[in-house]
Write an enzyme that holds these catalytic residues in place. Structure first.
Site, PDB file in Angstrom:
ATOM      1  N   ARG A 281       8.211   4.287  -2.259  1.00 28.10           N
ATOM      2  CA  ARG A 281       8.266   2.840  -3.138  1.00 28.10           C
ATOM      3  C   ARG A 281       9.428   2.882  -4.011  1.00 28.10           C
ATOM      4  NH1 ARG A 281       2.280   1.040  -4.168  1.00 28.10           N
ATOM      5  NH2 ARG A 281       3.193   0.610  -6.125  1.00 28.10           N
TER       6      ARG A 281
ATOM      7  N   ARG B 138       4.447  10.449  -3.962  1.00 32.33           N
ATOM      8  CA  ARG B 138       3.920   9.211  -2.673  1.00 32.33           C
ATOM      9  C   ARG B 138       5.198   8.970  -1.634  1.00 32.33           C
ATOM     10  NH1 ARG B 138       0.924   3.990  -4.761  1.00 32.33           N
ATOM     11  NH2 ARG B 138       2.768   3.691  -5.960  1.00 32.33           N
TER      12      ARG B 138
HETATM   13  P1  AP5 Z   1      -2.631   5.048  -4.745  1.00 27.22           P
HETATM   14  O1  AP5 Z   1      -3.857   5.156  -4.304  1.00 27.22           O
HETATM   15  O2  AP5 Z   1      -1.488   4.669  -4.182  1.00 27.22           O
HETATM   16  O3  AP5 Z   1      -2.757   4.786  -6.167  1.00 27.22           O
HETATM   17  P2  AP5 Z   1      -2.887   3.243  -6.917  1.00 27.22           P
HETATM   18  O4  AP5 Z   1      -3.717   3.514  -8.116  1.00 27.22           O
HETATM   19  O5  AP5 Z   1      -3.308   2.460  -5.748  1.00 27.22           O
HETATM   20  O6  AP5 Z   1      -1.405   3.343  -7.508  1.00 27.22           O
HETATM   21  P3  AP5 Z   1      -0.327   1.895  -7.295  1.00 27.22           P
HETATM   22  O7  AP5 Z   1       1.092   2.691  -7.798  1.00 27.22           O
HETATM   23  O8  AP5 Z   1      -0.280   1.383  -5.886  1.00 27.22           O
HETATM   24  O9  AP5 Z   1      -1.160   1.040  -8.244  1.00 27.22           O
HETATM   25  P4  AP5 Z   1      -0.054   0.087  -9.027  1.00 27.22           P
HETATM   26  O10 AP5 Z   1      -1.039  -0.835  -9.706  1.00 27.22           O
HETATM   27  O11 AP5 Z   1       0.792   0.270  -9.908  1.00 27.22           O
HETATM   28  O12 AP5 Z   1       0.665  -0.575  -7.810  1.00 27.22           O
HETATM   29  P5  AP5 Z   1       0.372  -2.106  -7.057  1.00 27.22           P
HETATM   30  O13 AP5 Z   1       0.868  -1.739  -5.718  1.00 27.22           O
HETATM   31  O14 AP5 Z   1      -0.833  -2.627  -7.289  1.00 27.22           O
HETATM   32  O15 AP5 Z   1      -2.246   7.139  -4.981  1.00 27.22           O
HETATM   33  C1  AP5 Z   1      -1.239   7.213  -5.462  1.00 27.22           C
HETATM   34  C2  AP5 Z   1      -0.553   8.653  -4.585  1.00 27.22           C
HETATM   35  O16 AP5 Z   1      -1.250   9.432  -5.026  1.00 27.22           O
HETATM   36  C3  AP5 Z   1      -0.619   8.567  -3.219  1.00 27.22           C
HETATM   37  O17 AP5 Z   1       0.217   9.287  -2.736  1.00 27.22           O
HETATM   38  C4  AP5 Z   1      -1.900   9.194  -2.821  1.00 27.22           C
HETATM   39  O18 AP5 Z   1      -1.981   9.570  -1.392  1.00 27.22           O
HETATM   40  C5  AP5 Z   1      -2.170  10.060  -3.796  1.00 27.22           C
HETATM   41  N1  AP5 Z   1      -3.599  10.257  -4.331  1.00 27.22           N
HETATM   42  C6  AP5 Z   1      -4.437   9.326  -4.549  1.00 27.22           C
HETATM   43  N2  AP5 Z   1      -5.530   9.848  -4.853  1.00 27.22           N
HETATM   44  C7  AP5 Z   1      -5.504  11.229  -4.998  1.00 27.22           C
HETATM   45  C8  AP5 Z   1      -6.417  12.380  -5.186  1.00 27.22           C
HETATM   46  N3  AP5 Z   1      -7.493  12.216  -5.473  1.00 27.22           N
HETATM   47  N4  AP5 Z   1      -5.770  13.606  -5.213  1.00 27.22           N
HETATM   48  C9  AP5 Z   1      -4.402  13.645  -4.906  1.00 27.22           C
HETATM   49  N5  AP5 Z   1      -3.769  12.631  -4.436  1.00 27.22           N
HETATM   50  C10 AP5 Z   1      -3.968  11.358  -4.426  1.00 27.22           C
HETATM   51  O19 AP5 Z   1       1.393  -2.902  -7.618  1.00 27.22           O
HETATM   52  C11 AP5 Z   1       2.942  -2.635  -7.632  1.00 27.22           C
HETATM   53  C12 AP5 Z   1       3.616  -3.775  -8.344  1.00 27.22           C
HETATM   54  O20 AP5 Z   1       3.309  -5.237  -7.801  1.00 27.22           O
HETATM   55  C13 AP5 Z   1       3.213  -4.057  -9.726  1.00 27.22           C
HETATM   56  O21 AP5 Z   1       4.061  -3.109 -10.528  1.00 27.22           O
HETATM   57  C14 AP5 Z   1       3.673  -5.484  -9.882  1.00 27.22           C
HETATM   58  O22 AP5 Z   1       5.159  -5.736 -10.265  1.00 27.22           O
HETATM   59  C15 AP5 Z   1       3.221  -6.332  -8.822  1.00 27.22           C
HETATM   60  N6  AP5 Z   1       1.721  -6.668  -8.804  1.00 27.22           N
HETATM   61  C16 AP5 Z   1       0.844  -6.236  -8.247  1.00 27.22           C
HETATM   62  N7  AP5 Z   1      -0.395  -6.856  -8.431  1.00 27.22           N
HETATM   63  C17 AP5 Z   1      -0.143  -7.651  -9.502  1.00 27.22           C
HETATM   64  C18 AP5 Z   1      -0.918  -8.584 -10.192  1.00 27.22           C
HETATM   65  N8  AP5 Z   1      -2.438  -8.762  -9.888  1.00 27.22           N
HETATM   66  N9  AP5 Z   1      -0.354  -9.388 -11.081  1.00 27.22           N
HETATM   67  C19 AP5 Z   1       1.056  -9.077 -11.493  1.00 27.22           C
HETATM   68  N10 AP5 Z   1       1.877  -8.381 -10.692  1.00 27.22           N
HETATM   69  C20 AP5 Z   1       1.169  -7.713  -9.505  1.00 27.22           C
END
Ligand code: AP5
Length: 230
Positions: A159, A126
């Protein structure tokens, strides 16, 4: 429609959440994106959240709930897509409380599922645009020009929480803290649908459309089941 997207890091919640919201004119509330904006802006919230995010740990519930309440204020869209929220039972209960006030239950929960090697590979490839937030994947969805954003030309970045050790911790946190929400929503009477998230973005998009296509009577049924819990 109030839609919650659940699933491990890298499974494609952000990618599909944007597509769903864009197609239907719904509002997308992605807590990870909101936090990264706060970190980049150097706000008090960003300073407090950064160390948790870099370690792959969850940011404390009270900070997240306050942030989501603020994001929801004035949200009058027909639909809201929650991406990456809730992540703990306390957050889910807080969301229920807010939605109860608006007389709008969680209608549907999509649980994205893919084998762990698939999500690990997606995360390792990513790249995101620090300026406009566009997301690419050097293996699976590369930008036309190497490491440059197609939308705004900025240099793409990895990231900081996509390093392998942090990814392992994020996956463990998902299993421990967030996966139990599937049972939580089933108990609450929301319609919980599983979506196979391996395959191309377009294939997954079709499965999501199919899962959301069954609106209407099933949504009404979910509302009345949920009403029994109030
Ligand atoms: P992407 O669509 O970015 O996947 P995602 O499921 O959104 O992954 P994240 O890593 O963003 O989820 P996350 O829940 O860990 O992180 P968040 O930002 O919420 O796809 C990933 C990659 O694959 C991309 O390169 C995309 O292009 C590719 N891709 C997607 N689909 C594909 C397909 N079908 N085929 C091929 N390629 C594909 O959270 C980050 C941090 O923030 C957490 O660890 C925590 O510390 C904090 N945080 C966020 N929300 C909270 C909360 N509610 N409570 C507490 N802490 C929180």
């Amino acid at each position: 429609m109030i839609l919650v997207l659940l699933g491990p890091p890298g499974v494609g919640k952000g990618t599909q959440g944007e597509l769903v919201a864009g197609e239907r004119g719904w509002r997308r509330i992605a807590t990870g994106d909101l936090l990264r904006v706060a970190v980049r802006g150097g706000t008090e919230l960003g300073r407090r959240a950064k160390c948790y995010m870099d370690a792959g740990e969850l940011v404390p519930d009270e900070l997240i709930v306050a942030m989501v309440r603020e994001a929801l204020a004035g949200a009058d869209a027909d639909g809201v897509v929650f991406d990456g929220f809730p992540r703990t039972e306390a957050q889910a209960a807080a969301l229920d409380e807010v939605l109860d006030g608006l007389r709008r239950p969680v209608d549907r929960v999509l649980v994205f599922e893919a084998p762990e090697p698939v999500v690990v590979r997606r995360l390792s490839g990513r790249r995101s645009c620090p300026s406009c937030g566009a997301v690419y994947n050097v293996y699976l969805a590369p930008p036309r020009e190497d490491e440059r954003c197609e939308r705004c030309g900025s240099e793409l970045a990895r990231r900081s929480d996509d390093e392998p050790e942090t990814v392992r911790r994020r996956l463990a946190v998902y299993r421990e803290e967030t996966a139990p929400l599937i049972a939580y929503y089933e108990r609450r009477g929301a319609e919980v649908l599983r979506v196979a998230a391996d395959g191309t973005v377009e294939e997954v998009r079709c499965r999501v459309r199919e899962a959301l296509g069954r609106t209407g009577s099933s949504t009404a049924a979910a509302r009345s089941r949920r009403a029994g819990h109030l």
